[in-house]
Design an enzyme around this catalytic site. Structure first.
Site, PDB file in Angstrom:
ATOM      1  CB  ILE A  21      -0.946  -0.015   1.222  1.00 57.63           C
ATOM      2  CG1 ILE A  21      -1.964  -1.162   1.091  1.00 57.63           C
ATOM      3  CG2 ILE A  21      -1.662   1.322   1.381  1.00 57.63           C
ATOM      4  CD1 ILE A  21      -2.770  -1.444   2.364  1.00 57.63           C
ATOM      5  CG  ASP A  65      13.091  -0.365  13.020  1.00 59.63           C
ATOM      6  OD1 ASP A  65      11.852  -0.351  12.871  1.00 59.63           O
ATOM      7  OD2 ASP A  65      13.691  -1.219  13.702  1.00 59.63           O
ATOM      8  CB  VAL A  66       8.424   3.127  11.811  1.00 55.94           C
ATOM      9  CG1 VAL A  66       8.598   3.685  10.414  1.00 55.94           C
ATOM     10  CG2 VAL A  66       7.727   1.783  11.788  1.00 55.94           C
ATOM     11  CB  SER A 143      -6.737  -2.560   9.834  1.00 51.38           C
ATOM     12  OG  SER A 143      -7.298  -3.823   9.538  1.00 51.38           O
ATOM     13  CE1 TYR A 156      -2.000  -5.328  11.375  1.00 50.44           C
ATOM     14  CE2 TYR A 156      -4.319  -5.870  11.133  1.00 50.44           C
ATOM     15  CZ  TYR A 156      -3.185  -5.253  10.662  1.00 50.44           C
ATOM     16  OH  TYR A 156      -3.228  -4.542   9.474  1.00 50.44           O
ATOM     17  CE  LYS A 160      -2.553  -1.817  11.293  1.00 49.93           C
ATOM     18  NZ  LYS A 160      -1.798  -0.759  10.598  1.00 49.93           N
ATOM     19  CB  THR A 190      -0.083  -6.024  -0.008  1.00 48.11           C
ATOM     20  OG1 THR A 190      -0.416  -6.485   1.312  1.00 48.11           O
ATOM     21  CG2 THR A 190      -0.925  -4.806  -0.349  1.00 48.11           C
ATOM     22  CE1 TYR A 215     -13.747  -8.299   3.934  1.00 47.99           C
ATOM     23  CE2 TYR A 215     -12.388  -8.611   1.982  1.00 47.99           C
ATOM     24  CZ  TYR A 215     -12.521  -8.533   3.363  1.00 47.99           C
ATOM     25  OH  TYR A 215     -11.418  -8.675   4.162  1.00 47.99           O
TER      26      TYR A 215
HETATM   27  N1  LIG Z   1      -2.760  -5.667   3.182  1.00 46.29           N
HETATM   28  C1  LIG Z   1      -3.831  -5.654   3.950  1.00 46.29           C
HETATM   29  O1  LIG Z   1      -4.698  -6.553   3.855  1.00 46.29           O
HETATM   30  C2  LIG Z   1      -4.027  -4.537   4.950  1.00 46.29           C
HETATM   31  C3  LIG Z   1      -5.323  -4.342   5.446  1.00 46.29           C
HETATM   32  C4  LIG Z   1      -5.548  -3.330   6.373  1.00 46.29           C
HETATM   33  C5  LIG Z   1      -4.501  -2.539   6.792  1.00 46.29           C
HETATM   34  N2  LIG Z   1      -3.238  -2.755   6.288  1.00 46.29           N
HETATM   35  C6  LIG Z   1      -2.172  -1.892   6.792  1.00 46.29           C
HETATM   36  O2  LIG Z   1      -1.618  -1.165   5.710  1.00 46.29           O
HETATM   37  C7  LIG Z   1      -0.238  -0.920   5.955  1.00 46.29           C
HETATM   38  C8  LIG Z   1       0.568  -1.409   4.780  1.00 46.29           C
HETATM   39  O3  LIG Z   1       0.345  -2.807   4.633  1.00 46.29           O
HETATM   40  P1  LIG Z   1       0.814  -3.618   3.329  1.00 46.29           P
HETATM   41  O4  LIG Z   1      -0.231  -4.600   3.030  1.00 46.29           O
HETATM   42  O5  LIG Z   1       1.270  -2.676   2.293  1.00 46.29           O
HETATM   43  O6  LIG Z   1       2.052  -4.408   3.950  1.00 46.29           O
HETATM   44  P2  LIG Z   1       3.405  -4.946   3.272  1.00 46.29           P
HETATM   45  O7  LIG Z   1       3.939  -5.963   4.213  1.00 46.29           O
HETATM   46  O8  LIG Z   1       3.165  -5.318   1.869  1.00 46.29           O
HETATM   47  O9  LIG Z   1       4.329  -3.637   3.317  1.00 46.29           O
HETATM   48  C9  LIG Z   1       4.687  -3.095   4.542  1.00 46.29           C
HETATM   49  C10 LIG Z   1       5.770  -2.073   4.374  1.00 46.29           C
HETATM   50  O10 LIG Z   1       6.129  -1.592   5.680  1.00 46.29           O
HETATM   51  C11 LIG Z   1       7.546  -1.708   5.842  1.00 46.29           C
HETATM   52  N3  LIG Z   1       7.884  -1.895   7.244  1.00 46.29           N
HETATM   53  C12 LIG Z   1       7.505  -2.898   8.086  1.00 46.29           C
HETATM   54  N4  LIG Z   1       8.071  -2.723   9.301  1.00 46.29           N
HETATM   55  C13 LIG Z   1       8.807  -1.586   9.223  1.00 46.29           C
HETATM   56  C14 LIG Z   1       9.625  -0.883  10.137  1.00 46.29           C
HETATM   57  N5  LIG Z   1       9.818  -1.313  11.380  1.00 46.29           N
HETATM   58  N6  LIG Z   1      10.238   0.251   9.712  1.00 46.29           N
HETATM   59  C15 LIG Z   1      10.075   0.707   8.439  1.00 46.29           C
HETATM   60  N7  LIG Z   1       9.320   0.074   7.532  1.00 46.29           N
HETATM   61  C16 LIG Z   1       8.706  -1.061   7.914  1.00 46.29           C
HETATM   62  C17 LIG Z   1       7.921  -2.910   4.956  1.00 46.29           C
HETATM   63  O11 LIG Z   1       9.294  -2.900   4.651  1.00 46.29           O
HETATM   64  C18 LIG Z   1       7.041  -2.645   3.744  1.00 46.29           C
HETATM   65  O12 LIG Z   1       7.602  -1.658   2.925  1.00 46.29           O
HETATM   66  C19 LIG Z   1       0.090  -1.612   7.277  1.00 46.29           C
HETATM   67  O13 LIG Z   1       0.040  -0.672   8.312  1.00 46.29           O
HETATM   68  C20 LIG Z   1      -1.017  -2.635   7.402  1.00 46.29           C
HETATM   69  O14 LIG Z   1      -1.236  -2.991   8.747  1.00 46.29           O
HETATM   70  C21 LIG Z   1      -2.989  -3.727   5.372  1.00 46.29           C
END
Ligand SMILES: NC(=O)c1ccc[n+]([C@@H]2O[C@H](COP(=O)([O-])OP(=O)(O)OC[C@H]3O[C@@H](n4cnc5c(N)ncnc54)[C@H](O)[C@@H]3O)[C@@H](O)[C@H]2O)c1
Length: 257
Positions: A21, A65-66, A143, A156, A160, A190, A215
């Site tokens: 995302i 690192d966040v 989320s 989780y 969230k 993703t 959904y």
């Molecule tokens: N994919 C889903 O189904 C979904 C649904 C709801 C919410 N989300 C939320 O959306 C956001 C993005 O999810 P996504 O699906 O793109 O995940 P993803 O795993 O594909 O990508 C996550 C990104 O965050 C980075 N990351 C993880 N830990 C980190 C850290 N400590 N420091 C810096 N970077 C870090 C990773 O390197 C990657 O670039 C997240 O917060 C996730 O919880 C995802």
């Protein structure tokens, strides 16, 4: 959705922008004319993403690192240095893994909360002086797991849910200067979702499609659909919108059919 040139003078930091995302969001901002700082945990993942984005000096590196306060400060500083200020922060870095309560130990809790909640809070805090100066705004990634409870997802869901209410509280504290909103996606296609919900590459597409049947819209979402909502919330068109949790979930939280 077309946001062409709406963001042409805007400076944006997207955490977790090396894939998923965050990556789709960074690409959407670049298409809409913004300059974007790309965060990922390692220098190498950020360099790779920058090379793939082919955006020249409109995309800059902000590795870090966040999950640590020091990491948040350093990456926000790199972003502001590279962009010359900051108008928009998107806190997208996050981790997700399903576990029963019995299997959830302290290290798992800490990793989830530190990345998802502490990262969102301290990246925002580090960005505040620049955002205040720019009358900017923040979009957090929550989320549907921040709106509902799911079994085997307690940690989780806690993280969230915290982001949803953190968003509201930050919006109250920072109004009218800085707007703060969050998006609440359901399953989005993703690596995060595929790693958790599918087994084996061969049938992964079919397994993701099956997940989408829960959904009303009969499918999972795409990263680009989440990016569209993030761009809207951070745009001038959403100037009267703050403190909201915007569901992007194919009708999932509206009811049942
Ligand atoms: N994919 C889903 O189904 C979904 C649904 C709801 C919410 N989300 C939320 O959306 C956001 C993005 O999810 P996504 O699906 O793109 O995940 P993803 O795993 O594909 O990508 C996550 C990104 O965050 C980075 N990351 C993880 N830990 C980190 C850290 N400590 N420091 C810096 N970077 C870090 C990773 O390197 C990657 O670039 C997240 O917060 C996730 O919880 C995802």
């Amino acid at each position: 959705m077309e946001f062409s040139n709406q963001f042409s003078d805007k400076r944006v930091l997207v955490t977790g922008a090396t894939r998923g995302i965050g990556r789709a969001t960074a690409e959407a901002y670049l298409r809409a004319g913004a300059r974007v700082a790309i965060n990922g945990r390692s220098e190498s993942s950020v360099s790779r993403a920058l090379a793939e984005l082919e955006a020249g000096d409109r995309a800059v590196a902000a590795a870090g690192d966040v999950a640590t306060i020091g990491g948040c400060s350093a990456l926000v500083k790199a972003a502001i240095g590279g962009l010359g200020g900051l108008d928009i922060l998107v806190n997208s870095a996050g981790i997700f893994s399903q576990r029963s309560m019995e299997d959830s130990d302290e290290a798992f809790w800490d990793a989830t909360m530190n990345t998802n909640v502490k990262g969102t809070y301290f990246c925002s805090r580090a960005a505040l002086p620049a955002l205040r100066k720019a009358n900017g705004n923040i979009v957090n990634l929550a989320s549907t797991a921040g709106l509902r409870g799911y079994a085997n997802t307690t940690t989780y869901c806690a993280s969230k849910g915290a982001i949803v209410n953190l968003t509201r509280a930050m919006a109250m504290e920072l109004a009218p200067n800085v707007r703060v909103n969050c998006v609440c996606p359901a399953i989005i296609d993703t690596d995060m979702a595929r790693n958790e919900y599918t087994t084996g590459e061969a049938e992964a597409d079919a397994q993701m499609a099956a997940r989408g049947e829960q959904y009303p819209m009969q499918r999972v979402g795409t990263p680009e659909e989440v990016a569209n909502a993030i761009l809207y919330l951070s745009s001038g068109d959403a100037g009267f919108v703050t403190g909201i949790a915007f569901p992007i979930e194919g009708g999932y939280t509206a009811g049942s059919r």
